[in-house]
Design a protein around this motif. Structure first.
Motif, mmCIF file in Angstrom:
data_model
loop_
_atom_site.group_PDB
_atom_site.id
_atom_site.type_symbol
_atom_site.label_atom_id
_atom_site.label_comp_id
_atom_site.label_asym_id
_atom_site.label_seq_id
_atom_site.Cartn_x
_atom_site.Cartn_y
_atom_site.Cartn_z
ATOM 1 N N THR A 92 -14.267 8.348 -1.606
ATOM 2 C CA THR A 92 -14.158 7.396 -2.712
ATOM 3 C C THR A 92 -15.075 7.940 -3.811
ATOM 4 O O THR A 92 -15.847 8.883 -3.565
ATOM 5 N N VAL A 138 -3.678 3.039 -3.163
ATOM 6 C CA VAL A 138 -3.093 4.318 -2.770
ATOM 7 C C VAL A 138 -4.062 5.028 -1.826
ATOM 8 O O VAL A 138 -5.266 5.095 -2.094
ATOM 9 N N VAL A 189 -4.439 8.767 0.055
ATOM 10 C CA VAL A 189 -3.958 10.145 0.131
ATOM 11 C C VAL A 189 -4.569 10.795 1.364
ATOM 12 O O VAL A 189 -5.779 10.691 1.590
ATOM 13 N N THR A 217 -9.673 10.540 -6.503
ATOM 14 C CA THR A 217 -10.301 9.291 -6.073
ATOM 15 C C THR A 217 -10.604 8.393 -7.265
ATOM 16 O O THR A 217 -10.992 8.845 -8.333
ATOM 17 N N ALA A 248 0.080 8.675 -7.625
ATOM 18 C CA ALA A 248 -1.170 7.909 -7.567
ATOM 19 C C ALA A 248 -1.518 7.347 -8.942
ATOM 20 O O ALA A 248 -1.957 6.192 -9.065
ATOM 21 N N ASN A 306 -8.657 2.691 -7.302
ATOM 22 C CA ASN A 306 -7.327 2.410 -6.752
ATOM 23 C C ASN A 306 -6.909 3.400 -5.665
ATOM 24 O O ASN A 306 -6.051 3.117 -4.855
ATOM 25 N N THR A 307 -7.530 4.597 -5.656
ATOM 26 C CA THR A 307 -7.072 5.678 -4.781
ATOM 27 C C THR A 307 -8.199 6.192 -3.893
ATOM 28 O O THR A 307 -9.271 6.567 -4.380
ATOM 29 N N THR A 308 -7.925 6.204 -2.588
ATOM 30 C CA THR A 308 -8.835 6.770 -1.593
ATOM 31 C C THR A 308 -8.220 8.050 -1.058
ATOM 32 O O THR A 308 -7.030 8.095 -0.754
ATOM 33 N N VAL A 309 -9.015 9.092 -0.950
ATOM 34 C CA VAL A 309 -8.531 10.373 -0.420
ATOM 35 C C VAL A 309 -9.197 10.623 0.929
ATOM 36 O O VAL A 309 -10.428 10.600 1.024
ATOM 37 N N LYS A 324 0.855 -1.189 0.000
ATOM 38 C CA LYS A 324 0.000 0.000 0.000
ATOM 39 C C LYS A 324 0.888 1.235 0.000
ATOM 40 O O LYS A 324 1.883 1.301 0.716
#
Length: 898
Positions: free
Chosen positions: A173, A140, A142, A153, A131, A156-159, A13
């Protein structure tokens, strides 16, 4: 900090942190404790301390294998070349934060965490590029304080965006964005393009805010699609602004777009976490004077102190017995500290689990409550000349009173002192509070007793005894430090003359309690049940069938699908049937008012009738607890039960007061209430001559304001509705109300509300000057004060976030008013208790409800109370305008005010 464990490819991660954003959040999270966080050289360390705590929390919760903290390289970036005024309105970084920034790299190096900055690019671009590179390779996460990054978002990427401080995070998300705003991640850029950004200082489209921007995006999908169809829009001011500001919209979108192809000189391999450098951490923590951080390190060299609870220096702690009791009290030191503990919160019901007292010469503990009644110990506790330092004097007073001991001589209360020094971050756990002041050799109650259903006293009696002794020692050690800080803040008088004596007054009121007629409450429950049944029948007739009125889903179907009422608001579960929505529909159908009434009576039934019946003690009384250290304005709060929030504006709610009766047959309830105390305080602190003149001449202040707002010459011309509107304006001004807020409150147009506010300030010009000055003072010193020097720190007063800053500004306006009103009634309560004692009256002060004091007294003493109570309350403080008190009495609390 545990060493980084090798993980499989599937468990990898990447954690990316927005360094500048989080550094600012860390700084302002402890801005109110700025002077408490300095090292030996005078360097401010609050941001570094909070940031390191955040790192600890994130490393534990996220368990990243790769991690990087991105920083801005400077003020000049490719965006400033596109738009020279980009971020041009941001205020200068506080010097206290600037001096800490060079040390963030040292901290991260010691943690084994990579950090990076890139010339001409922002931290956002570094994060966005990494990212994007990791798409499909590893998850990922953030973490930032900037919602602009929610455009990143994806699957693959959560903020995660900071909501409060640095550890309260809102998780974004694509699904959450859709639920919250109804847009996709890429549409975040369109949103910013249309509405602009005050913080980053790019314009967007004139008069387009978030609501309008979201509506346009929902209809057209993107800025590009919007402008393809703008010519087809109906003629309006919005269309005109869109056409005129086309270039601004596209420029703003470009400025808001995170560059996900920045020319980074690092790779994902560079972000792999390393083991922390223990020696570097020790050196850093020592340099910054982070004693509590040092204490948590597993091992280090030359750290200067031990690392675990087991290896703390021992303290002289003995079990108290009948045999050594005399010796325990023979110390020559003038002051001792005393602790008595319970596991729960309600000290009117809980049985103590143990106590401890002593000095640094020797500490004693016991769980034998019978020893408290031993002549030697009882005499010491009740001797006012024997000084005791405690944690919570009111709680201590009540607990010992229940055990037959009347403690006196409590000259220091750690909980009260710390509350006055910092109302924002005050804990009821002595261990947590002690750590905030740099004292680390005491565990928290959470660590020793546990929480929830598992909360219990330690099975090992010596563990309990050691904990109690260490708590007593913490009070002993911190006393001089906090007393000195109170003096430096000019708050020692506030502590000595108001808060400390008030705690004893409140203890007496809580112990006295107020009698409740349970039979009357039970009859009310029967009556209310019948009323609810009748309303149910009417609602079913309106709907045409029976349904579950308490089901939001079923109610929504009835109102909006079957009765076809206009839909005001929808949420993710369907139609909204909130009070706000129903109030907007009151004139649309008779069923709406019935539902509102049904809800109100149901709440009164469950919360107050059933709730009160559950908390009546065997003496037929309720013994509320007053929370003296909860609110940031200084106002008292009532719990178990809350007697301050009985809904007296509703006839059904007001009836609840019929159950509150005197404790003797020939007694009555007596009440005195300050009239418009907050407005009188405003007249005093603002020095406004017109407002002061109105109060001095005994005018109805709301009618007087109405005359000025509506341009009337005679008070007889003021209608009840005019007075109501003026009243809302008077009180709204105190709370920094906007024209929009006032328009909603009193049902007028926003333009009319703006005219009202302008007319108000024209009539009371010094009130406007006061508001402007108090906000400016708060911006400069970081806090505001009441007339008694009660402080409220405002860490967001200089925030770049408009919403946070605006709230802080409104708080700066109203806290000195609300807080001073709280100070006034507290002084009145102290003086009133003294006066009752001096007069030799049987009357007892039972309750405080906002600006009202409630007593019970023999009927024969009522005439004296009618003279004494207003006299004492009127003279509590000296203001430039008179304080007016209104009184009443009757057989029940309800009868006091007809």
């Amino acid at each position: 900090m545990e060493a980084v464990m090798a993980q499989t490819e599937q468990n990898q991660k990447l954690l990316l942190l927005d360094g500048n954003s989080l550094a600012f959040r860390a700084f302002f999270a402890l801005h109110n404790s700025l002077d408490c966080f300095t090292n030996q050289e005078g360097l401010h360390t609050n941001a570094l301390y909070t940031f390191s705590n955040m790192l600890d929390n994130l490393l534990e919760s996220e368990q990243p294998t790769h991690m990087l903290v991105a920083f801005d390289a400077g003020k000049t970036t490719f965006r400033t070349k596109l738009f020279t005024e980009y971020k041009g309105t941001r205020s200068k970084t506080p010097a206290e934060l600037s001096e800490q920034m060079p040390y963030f790299g040292e901290l991260l190096d010691a943690y084994g965490i990579a950090h990076y900055q890139l010339a001409d690019y922002e931290a956002d671009d570094i994060i966005g590029t990494l990212a994007a590179e990791m798409a499909g390779q590893m998850p990922v996460v953030v973490v930032t304080g900037d919602r602009d990054l929610t455009q990143l978002t994806s699957e693959n990427t959560t903020v995660k965006v900071t909501v409060k401080g640095v550890n309260d995070l809102e998780i974004y998300t694509p699904e959450h964005l859709q639920e919250k705003l109804g847009i996709t991640p890429t549409q975040v850029i369109d949103l910013k393009g249309l509405m602009g950004d005050n913080s980053d200082n790019y314009p967007g489209v004139t008069k387009v805010g978030e609501k309008t921007a979201l509506k346009l995006i929902g209809e057209y999908g993107s800025i590009e699609a919007l402008y393809e169809h703008v010519d087809k829009m109906k003629k309006s001011k919005l269309k005109e602004n869109l056409i005129n500001d086309r270039d601004q919209a596209f420029l703003s979108k470009e400025l808001a777009t995170i560059n996900v192809r920045a020319p980074l000189t690092i790779s994902i391999a560079d972000t792999k976490r390393k083991d922390p450098d223990q020696e570097a951490l020790v050196k850093f923590y020592q340099q910054m004077n982070f004693k509590s951080k040092l204490a948590k390190l597993p091992q280090f060299k030359d750290a200067g102190e031990e690392t675990t609870v087991e290896s703390w220096p021992s303290i002289p702690c003995l079990e108290l017995t009948q045999t050594n009791l005399a010796t325990a009290l023979s110390s020559t030191q003038a002051s001792r500290s005393f602790v008595i503990d319970i596991l729960g919160d309600n000290y009117h019901l809980e049985t103590p689990i143990g106590f401890a007292f002593g000095t640094d010469e020797q500490w004693y503990y016991s769980d034998d409550l019978g020893l408290l009644a031993a002549p030697e110990l009882k005499h010491w506790l009740e001797d006012p000349k024997q000084e005791k330092a405690v944690f919570d004097s009111k709680k201590t007073k009540v607990l010992l009173a229940r055990l037959g001991v009347s403690i006196e001589g409590m000259t220091f209360d750690l909980l009260l002192a710390s509350y006055l020094l910092d109302t924002n971050d005050n804990s009821n756990d002595l261990g947590i509070l002690a750590q905030q002041y740099g004292y680390t050799q005491v565990q928290t109650d959470l660590e020793v007793y546990g929480k929830g259903v598992k909360r219990a006293a330690p099975t090992d009696y010596q563990v309990l005894g050691e904990h109690l002794c260490r708590k007593a020692r913490a009070i002993f050690e911190l006393r001089s430090q906090l007393v000195q800080q109170l003096k430096e803040n000019d708050q020692d008088q506030l502590y000595d003359e108001i808060e400390a004596p008030l705690a004893m007054v409140l203890a007496q009121m809580e112990l006295a309690g107020i009698t409740v007629d349970s039979q009357r409450l039970k009859q009310m429950r029967v009556d209310f049940s019948q009323t609810l049944s009748d309303i149910e029948t009417q609602i079913y007739e309106d709907a045409g069938h029976e349904f579950n009125i308490n089901s939001t889903k079923q109610l929504g179907v009835v109102l909006f699908d079957e009765l076809n009422l206009p839909v005001i608001k929808k949420n993710k579960t369907g139609y909204s049937t909130s009070v706000e929505v129903l109030e907007q529909l009151q004139n649309a159908h008779p069923i709406i008012q019935r539902i509102l009434t049904y809800r109100q009576i149901s709440k009164i039934q469950s919360t107050y009738i059933n709730g009160l019946l559950k908390v009546i003690h065997p003496d037929h009384k309720v013994h509320t607890r007053y929370l003296q250290t909860l609110t940031q304005t200084g106002r008292l709060s009532s719990v178990d039960p809350n007697l301050q929030n009985i809904p007296v504006r509703l006839p059904e709610g007001r009836k609840i007061r019929q159950a509150f009766v005197p404790s003797h047959p020939d007694w009555e309830i007596f009440s005195s209430d300050y009239s418009q105390v907050e407005l009188r305080v405003l007249a005093h602190v603002s020095g406004d001559e017109n407002m002061q003149a109105a109060f001095k001449r005994g005018f109805d202040i709301h009618a007087n304001t109405a005359m000025k707002i509506f341009g009337l010459d005679d008070p007889s011309q003021v209608t009840p509705d005019m007075r109501r509107q003026a009243k809302s304006t008077n009180f709204g001004i105190i709370y920094g109300i906007s024209d929009y807020g006032l328009s909603k409150n009193i049902g007028i147009t926003r333009k009319q509300a703006a005219t009202f506010i302008a007319a108000y300030f024209e009539q009371y010009p010094d009130v406007k000057a006061y508001i402007d000055n108090i906000v400016a003072t708060a911006e400069k010193q970081g806090y505001v004060e009441t007339i008694m020097h009660r402080r409220r720190y405002l860490p967001d007063i200089n925030s770049k976030n408009y919403n946070l800053r605006s709230f802080a500004e409104r708080t700066a306006m109203n806290t000195p008013i609300q807080g001073s009103a709280a100070d006034i009634i507290k002084v009145a309560m102290i003086n009133m208790q003294d006066r009752l004692r001096q007069e030799g009256l049987q009357a007892k002060m039972l309750l405080q409800v906002h600006d009202e004091l409630i007593f019970e007294a023999p009927v024969t003493e009522i005439p004296r109370l009618e003279r004494i109570v207003p006299e004492v309350m009127d003279s509590a403080v000296s203001l430039d305008v008179p304080l007016i008190v209104e009184s009443g009495h009757g057989k029940t609390w309800y009868d006091v005010k007809k």
